[in-house]
Design a protein around this motif. Structure first.
Motif, short mmCIF file in Angstrom:
data_model
loop_
_atom_site.label_atom_id
_atom_site.label_comp_id
_atom_site.label_asym_id
_atom_site.label_seq_id
_atom_site.Cartn_x
_atom_site.Cartn_y
_atom_site.Cartn_z
N GLY A 101 31.59 3.72 -19.16
CA GLY A 101 30.29 4.40 -19.20
C GLY A 101 29.24 3.67 -18.39
N ASP A 102 29.22 2.33 -18.51
CA ASP A 102 28.25 1.54 -17.74
C ASP A 102 28.49 1.70 -16.24
N THR A 103 29.77 1.72 -15.86
CA THR A 103 30.10 1.86 -14.44
C THR A 103 29.70 3.23 -13.91
N LEU A 104 29.98 4.28 -14.69
CA LEU A 104 29.59 5.63 -14.28
C LEU A 104 28.08 5.76 -14.18
N PHE A 105 27.36 5.16 -15.11
CA PHE A 105 25.90 5.22 -15.04
C PHE A 105 25.40 4.50 -13.79
N HIS A 216 29.24 5.57 -30.52
CA HIS A 216 29.04 4.62 -29.43
C HIS A 216 30.13 3.55 -29.44
N PRO A 217 30.79 3.32 -28.31
CA PRO A 217 31.91 2.36 -28.27
C PRO A 217 31.51 0.94 -28.62
N SER A 309 17.83 1.49 -30.52
CA SER A 309 16.68 1.22 -29.66
C SER A 309 16.90 1.78 -28.25
N THR A 310 18.12 1.64 -27.74
CA THR A 310 18.43 2.17 -26.40
C THR A 310 18.31 3.68 -26.36
N GLN A 386 24.75 8.01 -21.68
CA GLN A 386 25.32 6.68 -21.85
C GLN A 386 24.88 6.06 -23.17
N ALA A 387 23.62 6.26 -23.54
CA ALA A 387 23.09 5.65 -24.77
C ALA A 387 23.78 6.17 -26.02
N VAL A 388 24.20 7.44 -26.01
CA VAL A 388 24.87 8.01 -27.18
C VAL A 388 26.38 7.79 -27.12
N GLY A 389 26.89 7.21 -26.02
CA GLY A 389 28.30 6.89 -25.92
C GLY A 389 29.18 8.03 -25.44
#
Length: 425
Positions: A101-105, A216-217, A309-310, A386-389
Motif C-alpha cells: 500500500g505504501d509503495t502504491l501510494f 488496516h494491516p 490519527s492518520t 491507504q489510511a484505511v488499509g
C-alpha cells in the motif's frame, strides 16, 4: 512490480516462512551417525608361575554407530513454537500488505507530481509566449507615442521573471521524473490524466475509522506480534517442565580388544529429564518474555491510535482539496474574464501596461493553483484509501502479476531436507 522496497519485503516474508519448518523440526527425530578408526600398539612382559614372556600387540580398532532420538514430551515447547512461528508468518504478510500500500501510494503520488509539474511547465512556457507578444505590442505603442519607456521596462522585467519560472518548473519536473523512475522503475511516458480511487474511499469519516481499525494491516500485524510474544512466554515456561526422549542406538566395533574380535550392540532407552534448578536463568527469561508481551500489547494500542490519527488527517486533507478545486476553478474563470476586460480597457487608454501584466500574473497563479488542487484531490483520495488499509494492486484492479505470499510457505512448510530455495538458489 519492480520496486526494491516491495521486493525486499517479499524476501523478508519468505525468510520468515522458514521459521515454521524450523519449529516443526521439534516433532521429528534427530539422527546421528558416528565412526572412528585408529591403530594401537602395545608391548610389555607378562607371565605366570614365575615364567615371564615379552608380548607385543598391534590392533586396528574400528567402530561405527547410529543413534536416533525422538522427543516424546518437552513441556509443549514444540507446539507453542510452531504456533509462534505461524503468528510471525501472518504478521509478516500483513507487513508486506502495508508495504504494498505504501509503495502504491508513493507511485500514485509521484505520478500526479509528474502530471502537475508537466502542466505547470506548459503554463509557464505559454506565459512566456504571451509576455513576449505583450512586449512586442508595448514596443509598438512606444514607437507610436502612446506609452512611455517605463511601460516597456515593466514588460521586459515581467518577461525575464517568467523565463526564470520556466527554468524552475523544468527543474521541478526533472526531480519528479527521477522520483517516479525510482519508485515505478520506468520512465514516465504519455501519462493519462489521474483519477481518484473514490470507490475505495468510505462514505463517511466514522466509517473510515471503523474500517481502518478492523482492516488496516499495521494493526493486524501488531496483533499477530502480541500473539507471538504471548506464545514465547509459554515456550520459555516449557523449559521448566520434564522432557522425555526415546533414544535408539546400534553400533559395531572391530579389533576393539583383541585382534580379529567383532562386537555388535543395540539399545532402546527412554530418557526422562527433570529440571530442578538452573541458577534462576530460565525464570528470568520467563519474566522477560512476559514484559515483552506487555510491550507488544502497548505497541498494538499505539498502532491503533496512529492509524486513527492518520485517517483523520487524510480525510481532512481530502475534504480541503475538494473545496480548493471548486474555489480554484471559480478563481480561474473570474481572472480570465478580468484579463479580457483589462486588455480592452488598456486599448482604450483606461488601463496601464502594468495593470495588464498584473492581471496576466493573477490568471497564471490561479491556473497553477488549480493544477495543484487537482493533484491534491487525487492524491488525497489515495491517502484515505491507504489510511484505511484498502490500497492494494487487487483493489485497484491493476493489470500486474499478483504475488501470493502463501505459495512459498506451502512449498517449504513440510520440507524435511534440502539446501536450495524453491526458486533454485
Amino acid at each position: 512490480m519492480g520496486n526494491p522496497d516491495l521486493n525486499a519485503g517479499r524476501a523478508s516474508v519468505r525468510a520468515t516462512d522458514e521459521n515454521v519448518p524450523r519449529a516443526l523440526a521439534g516433532y521429528r527425530p534427530s539422527v546421528t551417525a558416528s565412526a572412528n578408526a585408529g591403530a594401537t600398539y602395545e608391548t610389555g612382559r607378562s607371565g605366570s608361575s614365575g615364567v615371564l614372556a615379552n608380548t607385543r600387540d598391534a590392533l586396528f580398532p574400528r567402530q561405527a554407530g547410529l543413534q536416533v532420538t525422538q522427543n516424546l514430551f518437552n513441556g509443549f515447547r514444540t507446539a507453542n513454537s510452531v504456533r509462534e512461528a505461524e503468528s510471525g508468518v501472518l504478521g509478516a504478510r500483513e507487513t508486506l500488505t502495508q508495504t504494498e500500500g505504501d509503495t502504491l501510494f508513493s507511485a500514485a503520488q509521484s505520478y500526479m507530481d509528474v502530471l502537475r509539474d508537466t502542466a505547470t511547465l506548459d503554463l509557464q512556457r505559454n506565459n512566456v509566449e504571451v509576455l513576449e507578444e505583450q512586449l512586442r505590442q508595448t514596443r509598438e505603442r512606444l514607437v507610436a507615442g502612446q506609452i512611455t519607456r517605463t511601460d516597456v521596462a515593466q514588460a521586459e522585467a515581467r518577461l525575464e521573471s517568467a523565463r526564470s519560472q520556466v527554468s524552475l518548473a523544468q527543474a521541478n519536473l526533472q526531480a519528479s521524473i527521477a522520483t517516479f523512475r525510482r519508485i515505478v522503475g520506468v520512465e514516465p511516458r504519455q501519462l493519462a490524466p489521474g483519477k481518484p480511487p473514490d470507490r475505495l474511499v468510505p462514505p463517511s469519516l466514522a466509517q473510515a475509522v471503523r474500517i481502518a481499525q478492523a482492516e488496516h494491516p499495521a494493526i493486524i500485524a501488531a496483533l499477530h506480534a502480541v500473539d507471538a510474544a504471548e506464545l514465547q512466554v509459554k515456550v520459555v515456561e516449557g523449559e521448566l517442565a520434564p522432557s522425555l526422549n526415546l533414544v535408539g542406538s546400534v553400533g559395531g566395533g572391530y579389533d576393539t580388544s583383541t585382534s580379529g574380535d567383532r562386537v555388535v550392540s543395540a539399545a532402546l532407552v527412554a530418557q526422562l529429564s527433570v529440571p530442578l534448578y538452573e541458577g534462576g536463568e530460565t525464570y528470568a527469561r520467563v519474566r522477560q518474555a512476559k514484559e515483552v508481551a506487555g510491550q507488544r500489547r502497548i505497541e498494538a494500542e499505539a498502532t491503533r491510535d496512529a492509524v486513527r490519527s492518520t485517517v483523520f488527517s487524510a480525510w481532512g486533507a481530502l475534504e480541503a482539496a475538494k473545496a480548493t478545486v471548486v474555489s480554484a476553478q471559480a478563481q480561474v474563470a473570474a481572472n480570465d474574464v478580468a484579463l479580457t476586460g483589462v486588455r480592452e480597457e488598456a486599448r482604450a487608454g483606461q488601463r496601464t501596461t502594468l495593470d495588464v501584466l498584473n492581471q496576466q500574473q493573477e490568471l497564471l497563479i490561479a491556473r497553477v493553483n488549480l493544477i495543484i488542487a487537482q493533484r491534491d484531490r487525487v492524491v488525497g483520495a489515495f491517502a484515505v484509501a491507504q489510511a484505511v488499509g484498502r490500497l492494494s494492486a487487487a483493489s485497484l484492479d491493476l493489470q500486474v502479476a499478483r504475488y501470493r505470499a502463501g505459495t512459498h510457505y506451502e512449498q517449504v512448510r513440510d520440507l524435511l531436507w534440502g539446501l536450495r530455495t524453491p526458486d533454485g538458489r
